[in-house]
Design a protein around this motif. Structure first.
Motif, mmCIF file in Angstrom:
data_model
loop_
_atom_site.group_PDB
_atom_site.id
_atom_site.type_symbol
_atom_site.label_atom_id
_atom_site.label_comp_id
_atom_site.label_asym_id
_atom_site.label_seq_id
_atom_site.Cartn_x
_atom_site.Cartn_y
_atom_site.Cartn_z
ATOM 1 N N ASP A 54 0.818 -1.216 0.000
ATOM 2 C CA ASP A 54 0.000 0.000 0.000
ATOM 3 C C ASP A 54 0.852 1.267 0.000
ATOM 4 N N ILE A 55 1.899 1.237 -0.825
ATOM 5 C CA ILE A 55 2.769 2.402 -1.004
ATOM 6 C C ILE A 55 2.824 2.700 -2.493
ATOM 7 N N THR A 56 2.714 3.956 -2.839
ATOM 8 C CA THR A 56 2.828 4.323 -4.249
ATOM 9 C C THR A 56 4.306 4.425 -4.622
ATOM 10 N N PRO A 57 4.622 4.305 -5.905
ATOM 11 C CA PRO A 57 6.014 4.511 -6.319
ATOM 12 C C PRO A 57 6.541 5.891 -5.907
ATOM 13 N N GLY A 58 5.682 6.901 -5.925
ATOM 14 C CA GLY A 58 6.098 8.244 -5.501
ATOM 15 C C GLY A 58 6.438 8.305 -4.025
ATOM 16 N N GLU A 59 5.647 7.622 -3.195
ATOM 17 C CA GLU A 59 5.948 7.576 -1.764
ATOM 18 C C GLU A 59 7.247 6.806 -1.521
ATOM 19 N N TRP A 60 7.441 5.720 -2.269
ATOM 20 C CA TRP A 60 8.691 4.965 -2.134
ATOM 21 C C TRP A 60 9.883 5.835 -2.525
ATOM 22 N N ALA A 61 9.714 6.665 -3.560
ATOM 23 C CA ALA A 61 10.809 7.547 -3.971
ATOM 24 C C ALA A 61 11.205 8.484 -2.835
ATOM 25 N N VAL A 62 10.228 8.987 -2.095
ATOM 26 C CA VAL A 62 10.511 9.864 -0.948
ATOM 27 C C VAL A 62 11.207 9.084 0.162
ATOM 28 N N ILE A 63 10.674 7.908 0.487
ATOM 29 C CA ILE A 63 11.268 7.084 1.546
ATOM 30 C C ILE A 63 12.706 6.729 1.186
ATOM 31 N N ARG A 64 12.891 6.273 -0.042
ATOM 32 C CA ARG A 64 14.231 5.870 -0.498
ATOM 33 C C ARG A 64 15.201 7.057 -0.454
ATOM 34 N N TYR A 65 14.747 8.219 -0.906
ATOM 35 C CA TYR A 65 15.612 9.404 -0.908
ATOM 36 C C TYR A 65 16.003 9.789 0.520
ATOM 37 N N LEU A 66 15.024 9.841 1.413
ATOM 38 C CA LEU A 66 15.320 10.223 2.795
ATOM 39 C C LEU A 66 16.257 9.221 3.466
ATOM 40 N N ALA A 67 16.077 7.943 3.183
ATOM 41 C CA ALA A 67 16.892 6.910 3.829
ATOM 42 C C ALA A 67 18.300 6.843 3.270
ATOM 43 N N ALA A 68 18.440 7.055 1.975
ATOM 44 C CA ALA A 68 19.729 6.766 1.350
ATOM 45 C C ALA A 68 20.492 7.970 0.815
ATOM 46 N N GLU A 69 19.803 9.048 0.498
ATOM 47 C CA GLU A 69 20.486 10.132 -0.203
ATOM 48 C C GLU A 69 20.474 11.484 0.494
ATOM 49 N N ALA A 70 19.472 11.745 1.299
ATOM 50 C CA ALA A 70 19.356 13.065 1.922
ATOM 51 C C ALA A 70 20.430 13.255 2.983
ATOM 52 N N ASP A 71 20.943 14.472 3.082
ATOM 53 C CA ASP A 71 21.929 14.790 4.120
ATOM 54 C C ASP A 71 21.305 14.553 5.490
ATOM 55 N N ASP A 72 21.968 13.759 6.307
ATOM 56 C CA ASP A 72 21.482 13.431 7.658
ATOM 57 C C ASP A 72 20.070 12.852 7.652
ATOM 58 N N ASN A 73 19.646 12.297 6.505
ATOM 59 C CA ASN A 73 18.314 11.715 6.343
ATOM 60 C C ASN A 73 17.203 12.741 6.557
ATOM 61 N N ILE A 74 17.513 14.017 6.308
ATOM 62 C CA ILE A 74 16.547 15.110 6.441
ATOM 63 C C ILE A 74 16.554 15.890 5.138
ATOM 64 N N SER A 75 15.386 16.315 4.714
ATOM 65 C CA SER A 75 15.283 17.085 3.479
ATOM 66 C C SER A 75 14.166 18.104 3.614
ATOM 67 N N THR A 76 14.026 18.935 2.597
ATOM 68 C CA THR A 76 12.912 19.879 2.545
ATOM 69 C C THR A 76 11.945 19.406 1.462
ATOM 70 N N PRO A 77 10.696 19.849 1.507
ATOM 71 C CA PRO A 77 9.761 19.462 0.450
ATOM 72 C C PRO A 77 10.243 19.842 -0.952
ATOM 73 N N SER A 78 10.883 21.000 -1.093
ATOM 74 C CA SER A 78 11.344 21.395 -2.429
ATOM 75 C C SER A 78 12.502 20.508 -2.892
ATOM 76 N N GLN A 79 13.387 20.120 -1.987
ATOM 77 C CA GLN A 79 14.466 19.194 -2.351
ATOM 78 C C GLN A 79 13.895 17.834 -2.752
ATOM 79 N N LEU A 80 12.892 17.384 -2.016
ATOM 80 C CA LEU A 80 12.252 16.113 -2.343
ATOM 81 C C LEU A 80 11.547 16.180 -3.695
ATOM 82 N N ALA A 81 10.903 17.313 -3.975
ATOM 83 C CA ALA A 81 10.245 17.486 -5.277
ATOM 84 C C ALA A 81 11.272 17.420 -6.397
ATOM 85 N N ASP A 82 12.392 18.101 -6.225
ATOM 86 C CA ASP A 82 13.459 18.058 -7.234
ATOM 87 C C ASP A 82 14.008 16.638 -7.395
ATOM 88 N N ALA A 83 14.275 15.985 -6.279
ATOM 89 C CA ALA A 83 14.882 14.652 -6.311
ATOM 90 C C ALA A 83 13.982 13.603 -6.945
#
Length: 170
Positions: A54-83
């Motif tokens: 029950d996860i959309t590919p878009g939600e997975w993209a956010v989870i994956r980005y926060l877990a693996a790519e975001a600095d300190d696993n924290i991001s902003t909504p605009s950074q997430l939109a870009d990513a």
């Protein structure tokens, strides 16, 4: 060999033959067509797996980005939109749904009160772990035909191809 494996192999051979007939180098076409076919089949499986969770590919993209790519696993909504290549307004709606499900927390940035920081919650991290563990089982099955002794070499060769992409895009 089951019917889906035979049809995938047949599709691969047909595609390679068509590209070679059109003037493509056979070795290049064999590699690229194989990588594309593997990515296509894995993508189908990943989409089904995410749907089952029950996860959309878009939600997975956010989870994956926060877990693996975001600095300190924290991001902003605009950074997430870009990513994740979506409009900021779409990201806001996505983050609303994810916050309602308890997958992320949004908090004001202490240094810039107009900015919101997004991070995974405990449930978000557990979702990440669950997806990765399930992916790993299927990915291991995919690699079962590749002898253990040759997997490191395969990874090294694919990494060289990725480096070539990075160089070509500069």
């Amino acid at each position: 060999m089951d019917m889906s494996a035979r049809s995938e192999r047949s599709r691969y051979e047909t595609e390679v033959a068509a590209y070679v007939a059109a003037g493509g180098d056979e070795q290049v076409q064999r590699v690229i067509t194989a990588v594309h076919g593997l990515a296509r089949r894995l993508s189908q499986w990943y989409s089904q797996q995410l749907s089952d969770l029950d996860i959309t590919p878009g939600e997975w993209a956010v989870i994956r980005y926060l877990a693996a790519e975001a600095d300190d696993n924290i991001s902003t909504p605009s950074q997430l939109a870009d990513a994740t290549a979506v409009a900021p307004s779409s990201m806001t709606h996505r983050l609303d749904r994810m916050a309602e499900r308890g997958l992320i927390d949004r908090t004001p940035d202490e240094e810039n009160r107009t900015r919101i920081l997004v991070q995974l919650t405990h449930d978000g991290w557990e979702m990440f772990r669950q997806v990765v563990r399930q992916d790993n089982m299927v990915e291991s099955d995919v690699l079962a035909q590749v002898p253990q002794s040759q997997r490191a070499k395969l990874a090294q060769l694919l990494e060289l191809a990725i480096a070539g992409l990075d160089d070509a895009l500069k």
